[in-house]
Design an enzyme around this catalytic site. Structure first.
Site, PDB file in Angstrom:
ATOM      1  N   ASP A  45       0.553  -0.949   0.076  1.00  0.00           N
ATOM      2  CA  ASP A  45       0.085  -0.173   0.269  1.00  0.00           C
ATOM      3  C   ASP A  45       0.678   1.045   0.403  1.00  0.00           C
ATOM      4  O   ASP A  45       1.583   1.577   1.089  1.00  0.00           O
ATOM      5  CB  ASP A  45      -0.738   0.132   1.546  1.00  0.00           C
ATOM      6  N   TYR A  50       3.151   9.941  -0.975  1.00  0.00           N
ATOM      7  CA  TYR A  50       3.675   9.329   0.748  1.00  0.00           C
ATOM      8  C   TYR A  50       6.003   9.410  -0.390  1.00  0.00           C
ATOM      9  O   TYR A  50       6.607   9.447   0.059  1.00  0.00           O
ATOM     10  CB  TYR A  50       3.430   7.396   0.285  1.00  0.00           C
ATOM     11  N   LYS A  75      -2.368   5.629  -4.192  1.00  0.00           N
ATOM     12  CA  LYS A  75      -3.488   6.445  -4.234  1.00  0.00           C
ATOM     13  C   LYS A  75      -3.452   7.641  -4.567  1.00  0.00           C
ATOM     14  O   LYS A  75      -3.067   8.154  -4.732  1.00  0.00           O
ATOM     15  CB  LYS A  75      -3.881   7.011  -2.788  1.00  0.00           C
ATOM     16  N   HIS A 108      -7.342   9.646  -1.736  1.00  0.00           N
ATOM     17  CA  HIS A 108      -7.050   9.829  -0.546  1.00  0.00           C
ATOM     18  C   HIS A 108      -7.772   9.758   0.615  1.00  0.00           C
ATOM     19  O   HIS A 108      -8.261   9.835   1.381  1.00  0.00           O
ATOM     20  CB  HIS A 108      -5.823  10.194  -0.794  1.00  0.00           C
TER      21      HIS A 108
HETATM   22  N1  LIG Z   1      -5.095   6.256   4.098  1.00  0.00           N
HETATM   23  C1  LIG Z   1      -4.561   6.744   4.379  1.00  0.00           C
HETATM   24  O1  LIG Z   1      -5.573   8.720   4.320  1.00  0.00           O
HETATM   25  C2  LIG Z   1      -3.811   6.510   5.566  1.00  0.00           C
HETATM   26  C3  LIG Z   1      -3.489   6.916   6.648  1.00  0.00           C
HETATM   27  C4  LIG Z   1      -2.199   6.179   7.477  1.00  0.00           C
HETATM   28  C5  LIG Z   1      -2.076   5.421   6.936  1.00  0.00           C
HETATM   29  N2  LIG Z   1      -2.366   4.627   5.732  1.00  0.00           N
HETATM   30  C6  LIG Z   1      -1.161   3.475   5.356  1.00  0.00           C
HETATM   31  O2  LIG Z   1      -1.799   2.472   6.273  1.00  0.00           O
HETATM   32  C7  LIG Z   1      -0.065   1.830   6.865  1.00  0.00           C
HETATM   33  C8  LIG Z   1      -0.455   1.578   8.090  1.00  0.00           C
HETATM   34  O3  LIG Z   1      -0.323   3.006   9.059  1.00  0.00           O
HETATM   35  P1  LIG Z   1       0.572   3.266   9.681  1.00  0.00           P
HETATM   36  O4  LIG Z   1       1.991   3.787   9.082  1.00  0.00           O
HETATM   37  O5  LIG Z   1       0.322   5.395  10.760  1.00  0.00           O
HETATM   38  O6  LIG Z   1       0.949   2.443  11.223  1.00  0.00           O
HETATM   39  P2  LIG Z   1       0.331   1.008  12.206  1.00  0.00           P
HETATM   40  O7  LIG Z   1       1.253   0.187  10.729  1.00  0.00           O
HETATM   41  O8  LIG Z   1      -1.047   1.322  12.314  1.00  0.00           O
HETATM   42  O9  LIG Z   1       2.082   1.743  13.354  1.00  0.00           O
HETATM   43  C9  LIG Z   1       3.413   1.749  12.282  1.00  0.00           C
HETATM   44  C10 LIG Z   1       4.215   1.972  13.559  1.00  0.00           C
HETATM   45  O10 LIG Z   1       4.052   0.920  14.499  1.00  0.00           O
HETATM   46  C11 LIG Z   1       5.851   0.783  14.378  1.00  0.00           C
HETATM   47  N3  LIG Z   1       5.269  -0.886  14.774  1.00  0.00           N
HETATM   48  C12 LIG Z   1       5.182  -1.519  13.408  1.00  0.00           C
HETATM   49  N4  LIG Z   1       4.938  -3.724  14.008  1.00  0.00           N
HETATM   50  C13 LIG Z   1       5.414  -3.156  15.285  1.00  0.00           C
HETATM   51  C14 LIG Z   1       5.924  -4.152  16.053  1.00  0.00           C
HETATM   52  N5  LIG Z   1       5.064  -5.619  15.910  1.00  0.00           N
HETATM   53  N6  LIG Z   1       5.968  -3.763  17.540  1.00  0.00           N
HETATM   54  C15 LIG Z   1       5.941  -2.658  17.502  1.00  0.00           C
HETATM   55  N7  LIG Z   1       5.703  -1.618  16.425  1.00  0.00           N
HETATM   56  C16 LIG Z   1       5.228  -1.380  15.402  1.00  0.00           C
HETATM   57  C17 LIG Z   1       6.475   1.418  13.511  1.00  0.00           C
HETATM   58  O11 LIG Z   1       7.486   1.179  13.806  1.00  0.00           O
HETATM   59  P3  LIG Z   1       9.135   1.410  12.598  1.00  0.00           P
HETATM   60  O12 LIG Z   1       8.573   1.488  11.633  1.00  0.00           O
HETATM   61  O13 LIG Z   1      10.151   1.861  13.225  1.00  0.00           O
HETATM   62  O14 LIG Z   1       9.345  -0.460  12.780  1.00  0.00           O
HETATM   63  C18 LIG Z   1       6.006   2.512  13.114  1.00  0.00           C
HETATM   64  O15 LIG Z   1       6.389   3.384  13.375  1.00  0.00           O
HETATM   65  C19 LIG Z   1       0.759   3.726   5.867  1.00  0.00           C
HETATM   66  O16 LIG Z   1       1.737   2.423   6.058  1.00  0.00           O
HETATM   67  C20 LIG Z   1      -0.194   3.476   5.157  1.00  0.00           C
HETATM   68  O17 LIG Z   1      -0.059   2.901   4.003  1.00  0.00           O
HETATM   69  C21 LIG Z   1      -3.272   5.082   4.954  1.00  0.00           C
END
Ligand SMILES: NC(=O)c1ccc[n+]([C@@H]2O[C@H](COP(=O)([O-])OP(=O)(O)OC[C@H]3O[C@@H](n4cnc5c(N)ncnc54)[C@H](OP(=O)(O)O)[C@@H]3O)[C@@H](O)[C@H]2O)c1
Length: 276
Positions: A45, A50, A75, A108
């Protein structure tokens, strides 16, 4: 063990667990996506905003995996909304990704205060009808914006990608999705890591299963039917987050997690967010 698929409303399948790359610089995204693909993830994704579509594309090619085994989402950014702009933005994203066909393209943010999402969607319907995209969907749509889209256009979105984690469970929106055949995809599924993953209730469940809190949260998403796209640039976490297919949360575990909902957003409110 590989990830199970879900079937979207136009019959195509999508891996239920994928890999997100928000807030990852282009080169680092290339490394992280390569690690994810080596681990077994097949769905990636990304998004125009990004700034890592190129690195993502390089990693997809370097994997040597057949294109049909991969599921790629990108997106359309807010400043590219509008019919002609969408057609142009799609071509530019495909160029950066190095792909001929996209699996899933999402609007998005709806930006209801700007009012261009219907024209944007009609351009996405055309790209879908032309076979350039296998499925079209939206992100951050509310019941109100989804309702208007469904009433005034032809194709019901395959997916709505929304902020969703145990502190923001979105039960009303998930119910609306179910009634209309829209798949719920959870962004920030781990609540961005800190805070949520320290919750004492999750620690108790994790201990009982000999798992980590992150694995419990991902398992919860899978068992309630969400598509989920955790992000990590840490190889051990990339592996940990994929190792969630060989245990099952109990009814009591699910009830304890349901109790954690506090309707607390991390990200912006989709009803008003219109940054371009
Ligand atoms: N459509 C939208 O508007 C929108 C908005 C936000 C996000 N997204 C998508 O959703 C994806 C995921 O959301 P997100 O990146 O906001 O947050 P997330 O996946 O909920 O969390 C990512 C964070 O958690 C840490 N992490 C990951 N696995 C872990 C584990 N097993 N134990 C402890 N910490 C862990 C990562 O650290 P490290 O990387 O340092 O390991 C990072 O800081 C995004 O990458 C993006 O593709 C979409």
């Amino acid at each position: 063990m590989g990830t199970p698929d879900v079937t979207l409303n136009n019959g195509i399948t999508m891996p239920q667990l994928g890999f997100g790359v928000w807030q990852v610089a282009d080169d680092e995204a290339e490394r992280a996506v390569r690690t994810a693909l080596d681990t077994g993830y097949r769905s990636i994704d990304t998004a125009r905003i990004y700034d890592n579509e190129e690195g993502t594309g390089r990693a997809l090619r370097a994997s040597g995996l057949p294109r049909e085994e991969l599921f790629v989402t990108t997106k359309l950014w807010n400043s590219d909304q509008g019919y002609d702009q969408t057609l142009r933005a799609f071509d530019a994203s495909m160029e950066r990704l190095g792909l001929d066909q996209l699996d899933l393209y999402l609007i998005h943010w709806p930006m209801p205060t700007v009012g261009t999402y219907l024209d944007t969607w009609r351009a996405m319907e055309k790209l879908h009808a032309d076979g350039r995209i296998r499925a079209i969907g939206v992100s951050n749509f509310t019941v109100e914006t989804l309702q208007r889209l469904i009433e005034e256009t032809d194709v019901v979105p395959a997916v709505n990608q929304i902020e969703l984690h145990p502190y923001l469970q979105q039960n009303g929106l998930r119910e609306f999705h179910q009634e209309h055949g829209i798949h719920t995809e959870a962004w920030s599924p781990l609540g961005q890591g800190q805070g949520l993953l320290d919750d004492p209730a999750l620690a108790v469940i994790a201990k009982a299963h000999g798992r980590t809190p992150a694995q419990v949260v991902l398992r919860w998403h899978l068992q309630i039917g969400n598509v989920v796209i955790p992000k990590s640039v840490t190889p051990s976490r990339i592996a940990e987050n994929f190792d969630v297919f060989d245990f099952e949360l109990t009814g009591d575990d699910l009830a304890a997690i349901a109790d954690l909902d506090s309707e607390a957003r991390i990200g912006p409110d989709p009803a008003t967010f219109d940054v371009r």
